[in-house]
Design a protein around this motif. Sequence first.
Motif, PDB file in Angstrom:
ATOM      1  N   UNK A  55       0.837  -1.199   0.000  1.00  0.00           N
ATOM      2  CA  UNK A  55       0.000   0.000   0.000  1.00  0.00           C
ATOM      3  C   UNK A  55       0.872   1.248   0.000  1.00  0.00           C
ATOM      4  N   UNK A  56       0.255   2.384  -0.296  1.00  0.00           N
ATOM      5  CA  UNK A  56       0.974   3.655  -0.262  1.00  0.00           C
ATOM      6  C   UNK A  56       1.388   4.021   1.159  1.00  0.00           C
ATOM      7  N   UNK A  57       0.680   3.516   2.153  1.00  0.00           N
ATOM      8  CA  UNK A  57       1.062   3.770   3.544  1.00  0.00           C
ATOM      9  C   UNK A  57       2.453   3.202   3.823  1.00  0.00           C
ATOM     10  N   UNK A  58       2.695   1.979   3.377  1.00  0.00           N
ATOM     11  CA  UNK A  58       4.009   1.368   3.555  1.00  0.00           C
ATOM     12  C   UNK A  58       5.052   2.105   2.736  1.00  0.00           C
ATOM     13  N   UNK A  59       4.679   2.528   1.520  1.00  0.00           N
ATOM     14  CA  UNK A  59       5.618   3.258   0.666  1.00  0.00           C
ATOM     15  C   UNK A  59       6.039   4.576   1.315  1.00  0.00           C
ATOM     16  N   UNK A  60       5.083   5.286   1.900  1.00  0.00           N
ATOM     17  CA  UNK A  60       5.399   6.544   2.570  1.00  0.00           C
ATOM     18  C   UNK A  60       6.337   6.308   3.750  1.00  0.00           C
ATOM     19  N   UNK A  61       6.058   5.295   4.534  1.00  0.00           N
ATOM     20  CA  UNK A  61       6.929   4.954   5.658  1.00  0.00           C
ATOM     21  C   UNK A  61       8.343   4.625   5.171  1.00  0.00           C
ATOM     22  N   UNK A  62       8.424   3.864   4.083  1.00  0.00           N
ATOM     23  CA  UNK A  62       9.725   3.491   3.528  1.00  0.00           C
ATOM     24  C   UNK A  62      10.497   4.725   3.071  1.00  0.00           C
ATOM     25  N   UNK A  63       9.795   5.638   2.389  1.00  0.00           N
ATOM     26  CA  UNK A  63      10.447   6.869   1.933  1.00  0.00           C
ATOM     27  C   UNK A  63      10.939   7.692   3.113  1.00  0.00           C
ATOM     28  N   UNK A  64      10.160   7.730   4.190  1.00  0.00           N
ATOM     29  CA  UNK A  64      10.567   8.493   5.371  1.00  0.00           C
ATOM     30  C   UNK A  64      11.803   7.884   6.022  1.00  0.00           C
ATOM     31  N   UNK A  65      11.863   6.555   6.091  1.00  0.00           N
ATOM     32  CA  UNK A  65      13.041   5.894   6.649  1.00  0.00           C
ATOM     33  C   UNK A  65      14.274   6.205   5.792  1.00  0.00           C
ATOM     34  N   UNK A  66      14.094   6.201   4.469  1.00  0.00           N
ATOM     35  CA  UNK A  66      15.205   6.554   3.589  1.00  0.00           C
ATOM     36  C   UNK A  66      15.637   7.999   3.795  1.00  0.00           C
ATOM     37  N   UNK A  67      14.662   8.878   4.038  1.00  0.00           N
ATOM     38  CA  UNK A  67      14.983  10.295   4.271  1.00  0.00           C
ATOM     39  C   UNK A  67      15.810  10.462   5.542  1.00  0.00           C
ATOM     40  N   UNK A  68      15.466   9.706   6.585  1.00  0.00           N
ATOM     41  CA  UNK A  68      16.239   9.769   7.829  1.00  0.00           C
ATOM     42  C   UNK A  68      17.673   9.321   7.575  1.00  0.00           C
ATOM     43  N   UNK A  69      17.809   8.208   6.842  1.00  0.00           N
ATOM     44  CA  UNK A  69      19.145   7.687   6.554  1.00  0.00           C
ATOM     45  C   UNK A  69      19.957   8.690   5.734  1.00  0.00           C
ATOM     46  N   UNK A  70      19.290   9.303   4.737  1.00  0.00           N
ATOM     47  CA  UNK A  70      19.985  10.277   3.893  1.00  0.00           C
ATOM     48  C   UNK A  70      20.418  11.501   4.695  1.00  0.00           C
ATOM     49  N   UNK A  71      19.556  11.940   5.611  1.00  0.00           N
ATOM     50  CA  UNK A  71      19.849  13.152   6.377  1.00  0.00           C
ATOM     51  C   UNK A  71      20.916  12.940   7.439  1.00  0.00           C
ATOM     52  N   UNK A  72      21.126  11.679   7.812  1.00  0.00           N
ATOM     53  CA  UNK A  72      22.094  11.386   8.875  1.00  0.00           C
ATOM     54  C   UNK A  72      23.351  10.717   8.337  1.00  0.00           C
ATOM     55  N   UNK A  73      23.482  10.702   7.017  1.00  0.00           N
ATOM     56  CA  UNK A  73      24.658  10.082   6.428  1.00  0.00           C
ATOM     57  C   UNK A  73      24.684   8.582   6.576  1.00  0.00           C
ATOM     58  N   UNK A  74      23.523   7.969   6.516  1.00  0.00           N
ATOM     59  CA  UNK A  74      23.440   6.515   6.585  1.00  0.00           C
ATOM     60  C   UNK A  74      23.016   5.981   7.928  1.00  0.00           C
ATOM     61  N   UNK A  75      22.718   6.840   8.863  1.00  0.00           N
ATOM     62  CA  UNK A  75      22.298   6.385  10.188  1.00  0.00           C
ATOM     63  C   UNK A  75      20.832   5.984  10.125  1.00  0.00           C
ATOM     64  N   UNK A  76      20.533   4.765  10.496  1.00  0.00           N
ATOM     65  CA  UNK A  76      19.171   4.254  10.443  1.00  0.00           C
ATOM     66  C   UNK A  76      18.435   4.522  11.743  1.00  0.00           C
ATOM     67  N   UNK A  77      17.096   4.493  11.731  1.00  0.00           N
ATOM     68  CA  UNK A  77      16.322   4.761  12.948  1.00  0.00           C
ATOM     69  C   UNK A  77      16.692   3.863  14.121  1.00  0.00           C
TER      70      UNK A  77
END
Length: 476
Positions: free
Chosen positions: A147-169
Amino acid sequence: MTPEEFRRQGHAVIDWIADYWESLDELPVLSRVAPGEVRRALPAAAPEHPEPFDSLLADVDAIVVPGLTHWQHPRFFAYFPANSSPAAILGDLLSSGIGAQGMIWATGPAVTEVEQVVVDWLARAMGLPEQFLHAAPGRGGGVIHDTASTATFTALVAAISAATGGRSPEQGLGSHRWTVYGSTQAHSSLVKAAMMAGLGSDCVRGIQVDPRTQAMDVRALERQLADDVDDGFQPLFVQAAVGTTSTGAVDDVEEIAMAVDGLAWLHVDAAWAGVAAVCPEHRDRLMRGVHLARSFVTNPHKWLLTTFDCSVLWVRDSALLTGALSITPEYLRNAATESGEVVDYRDWHPQLGRRFRALKLWAVLRTYGLEGLRAHIRDGVALAAYVEELVASDDRFELVTDRSLSLVVFRLRAGDDATLAAMEALNASGVAYLSHTRVEGRAAMRLAVGSWRTTRADVDRTWAALQEAAEGVLGG
């Protein structure tokens, strides 16, 4: 079950589905069972001994069908469509029969590579920029989610990783005070994504919308971004909506991108409306500015004749997904992955396991062709335009917003109570099913056309029943 018995029962199931479709017109759209009624009709424990499959089909008729709200009914106009189609069902059946688990390329090369090609086909059909394609130079690509709900969550997790230089939640977010943005009409999955990512719902900023269009007020976004930066927050993720759930509003992605100006990850949620871009006449409105986004999602399972679940997420840089989500235990190590020449889709979403969803989308694209899909979208838009005319022709009703593609939002001029009462009376009649929303505090009915079986006669029958319901509410 022997192969011969499987053949016999398989034919029986296909016959049942065909008979179900043929009977839908006369079934009440909205289920009339009371809470717990279906559960009480079933035994408390599983059978000790095998039962014939015919018995199960009999119980589907006697117990399940009366407890269904019929999403494939030609007069199901609530929410957004959840299209199925003969081609998609047969593709899904093939997927079930093959039973492949495509978590990595090695466990199902065809599962992965058919998906890569099919999502590229769809991207090109909608006019999505080349940078989002697997086949294009660069690191873009698409993946089928549930679903798009999962896609949005996935994109947000990628955004966190990108903003922290690869640091995951899971490594912790440190002292960052992240903020997430969407309009007040953004889908609720945005807030849920922030909660699941460990950011919390308080970080989500609901940006006001233009009262007339219901699209995000970009100036308000600019002010909120500036205020948050001044207050020590770090903008992380901005979601632009292309076709909101409430009214079908389309945010100005290009203007939003200019306001964000690289400060945060820009994600486009086009879950319902995005597939309409297969029609060139809708492309400019729906795809304007998408080349400036980092991710884009749309759902073929809503309006593009593909059985649920099938939601496609595209990203400009897949390395930001895999960098956020890749974990490789020893039992998944293999030569193909180590070569770097293949896509392992388990790194493109939260779950490890994945089924062969691409088969049903492949079946739809090939069986209908782009010509057939465009005809389906155009038919829905034309029928909604007809509904718009019917609303305008009856002084008791008024449009609340301009029609958006195949969605019409309207109300009774008599007010909220009358509007909701008329809608509930229509739904209770069994003739059709509409859903409601609130726009600028006022109650409104939503009529979303999208079924491949809906005709003008279905619209006429629904409108006549709604007029009758209005007469009952208004007293004449």
